[in-house]
Structures are given as C-alpha cells and as structure tokens.
Design an enzyme around this catalytic site. Structure first.
Site, PDB file in Angstrom:
ATOM      1  N   SER A  76       0.897  -1.104  -0.036  1.00 10.78           N
ATOM      2  CA  SER A  76      -0.076   0.122  -0.008  1.00 10.78           C
ATOM      3  C   SER A  76       0.976   1.231   0.365  1.00 10.78           C
ATOM      4  CB  SER A  76      -1.045  -0.207   1.320  1.00 10.78           C
ATOM      5  OG  SER A  76      -2.005   0.942   1.244  1.00 10.78           O
ATOM      6  N   ASN A 100      -0.627  -4.510  -3.491  1.00 14.00           N
ATOM      7  CA  ASN A 100      -1.640  -3.393  -3.264  1.00 14.00           C
ATOM      8  C   ASN A 100      -1.321  -2.089  -3.318  1.00 14.00           C
ATOM      9  OD1 ASN A 100      -1.749  -6.088  -1.185  1.00 14.00           O
ATOM     10  ND2 ASN A 100      -4.064  -5.543  -2.259  1.00 14.00           N
ATOM     11  N   HIS A 221      -7.533  -5.884   0.092  1.00 16.20           N
ATOM     12  CA  HIS A 221      -6.311  -5.192   0.393  1.00 16.20           C
ATOM     13  C   HIS A 221      -5.325  -5.576   1.322  1.00 16.20           C
ATOM     14  CE1 HIS A 221      -4.442  -1.322  -0.161  1.00 16.20           C
ATOM     15  NE2 HIS A 221      -4.093  -1.299   1.160  1.00 16.20           N
TER      16      HIS A 221
END
Length: 247
Positions: A76, A100, A221
């Site tokens: 992320s 992600n 996620h």
C-alpha cells in the site's frame, strides 16, 4: 543469511503486519521489516512531508543498515515508497515488489482519498471505513481483521495524518518512472481490492521492462495477512528471478 529483503508496511500499520512473510522467507533471506515514520516504534517525519520525503527516509534506513543493494517490498503506502526508491536509486534495488499499490487514481478516487486525508488532518479519524474497504463485510471475524484493527487503533494520530496525506498525493509522483526501472518488478493485488485495483497492477507491470503482475483471487487489500500462503509463494518466486548485474 541470504540477500537482504526490506519490507515496508502501509499507512496505519506497523512492521508486525509482515509477520507471515518474515516467518516464511527468513530461511532464505535476511528479512528486515521497518516501521514507517510515525508508526510503531519509529519517530515521526516532518508533518509536511510528502512521498519523496518518505523515499528519502528509506534511503537513510538502507544507509544505517550498512546495506549496498536490497530487495524491497512494500504494501500500500509502503508500495509507493518501494517504487520511489526503485525509480530514483535503481543502483540500490535488486528486485522490487509492490503489494496492493496504487497508480494514477481516477479523478473520483483521487477526490475521495484527498477528502479522507483532510478529515484525518482535522482529527476526524474513521477506523471502520478503512477496515471495511480492506476486508469487506464478510471477514470481520478473521484473525487478520482483528490484528489489523488493533494496529490501526494504536497508531499515532499525527504520524498517521502525515503518512495518509503523502499517500493521498503520491500515486502519480513516480508513475512515469516505471519504464526506467530495469530490475524484476512484481505487482500483486487482490482481485476484489477496490482501491489498489487489478487494473493498476496490470498497468504498472506493462510499464516496467521486467514487470509482471499476480492476482490473489477473492481477496481485497490486506493480502499478505489474509492470504499468506499464496503471497509467500509468489514472493519466493519473485526473489528467485534473475536480477541485472551491477556495474
């Protein structure tokens, strides 16, 4: 001990979020997970720092560890940082993996994440919203959900606000650099991730000369926690890919 593998978590998390990967990959690599500034045991970065400031922080971390060349994987926000170091300091990166990661958000998605960043800066932190996006409605009793919720509730609000602002503005900063990244580049996400979408992973893989994408079916996620066996297998294969010779 093996080659060094540096792991960078996402906004609101801490190094323990890489627990399954640390356990699985330490038999072949020197695995080093770090707390992002303002998270876990790490000191805050300047409150006005943007993504390039976090990339500069990572460069200092690599220096402080006495490392020359590393494999680097980020999740992320950590993926944005990993991509930034691969783009700007390619001589230091043997392989890069973005789990992600976000890339060139749509105008609507960019507006939504900027609005969330503004609320967090104003002290209005919504913990349930991220968890719903990360796991969906059907996984709220899983161990991965429980751990993630605990870490998110424990995060330093000021550190979280700084990182989220950088995350909100960072999806395009290094987007044009992927054609120059010559090392093996893995782009992995869940098929059901609404924010770090499969389309984003595919687009980055297409842009990088040695890029490729992998998708984890029926996951969102937090794939490294929710589907560790699949992620670990993909990362092992990534770490086995031949890297370019260093001059």
């Amino acid at each position: 001990m093996g080659e060094p593998l540096l792991l960078i978590h996402g906004v609101g998390m801490r190094l323990e979020a890489w627990g399954p990967q640390i356990a699985a990959l330490s038999d072949t690599h020197r695995v080093i997970a770090v707390d992002m500034p303002g998270h876990g045991g790490s000191e805050r970065i300047a409150s006005n720092a943007r993504l390039d400031g976090f990339v500069a922080w990572l460069s200092v971390v690599i220096d402080d560890l006495g490392l020359d060349v590393v494999n680097v994987a980020g999740h992320s926000m950590g993926a944005l940082i990993a991509g930034g170091i691969a783009a700007t300091q390619p001589q230091r990166v043997r392989r890069v993996a973005l789990l992600n990661g976000v890339y060139r958000r749509s105008p609507d998605a960019r507006a939504a994440v900027r609005a969330r960043a503004a609320e967090i800066l104003d002290g209005q932190i919504d913990y349930d919203g991220p968890l719903l996006r990360w796991f969906g409605e059907d996984n709220q009793h899983s161990e991965a959900y429980r751990l993630t919720r605990r870490w998110l509730l424990d995060v330093d609000p000021k550190g979280y606000a700084t990182a989220y602002s950088a995350f909100a503005e960072g999806d395009a900063l290094y987007a044009d650099w992927w054609p120059s990244v010559r090392c093996p580049a893995l782009f992995l996400t869940g098929t059901d991730d609404p924010n770090s979408t499969p389309a984003m992973a595919m687009a980055m893989a297409d842009a990088a000369p040695h890029g490729y994408f992998r998708l984890i079916e029926n996951e969102r996620h937090m794939v490294n926690l929710a589907a560790p066996a699949a992620v670990n297998a993909i990362m092992r294969e990534w770490l086995s890919r031949e890297a370019p010779e260093r001059s």
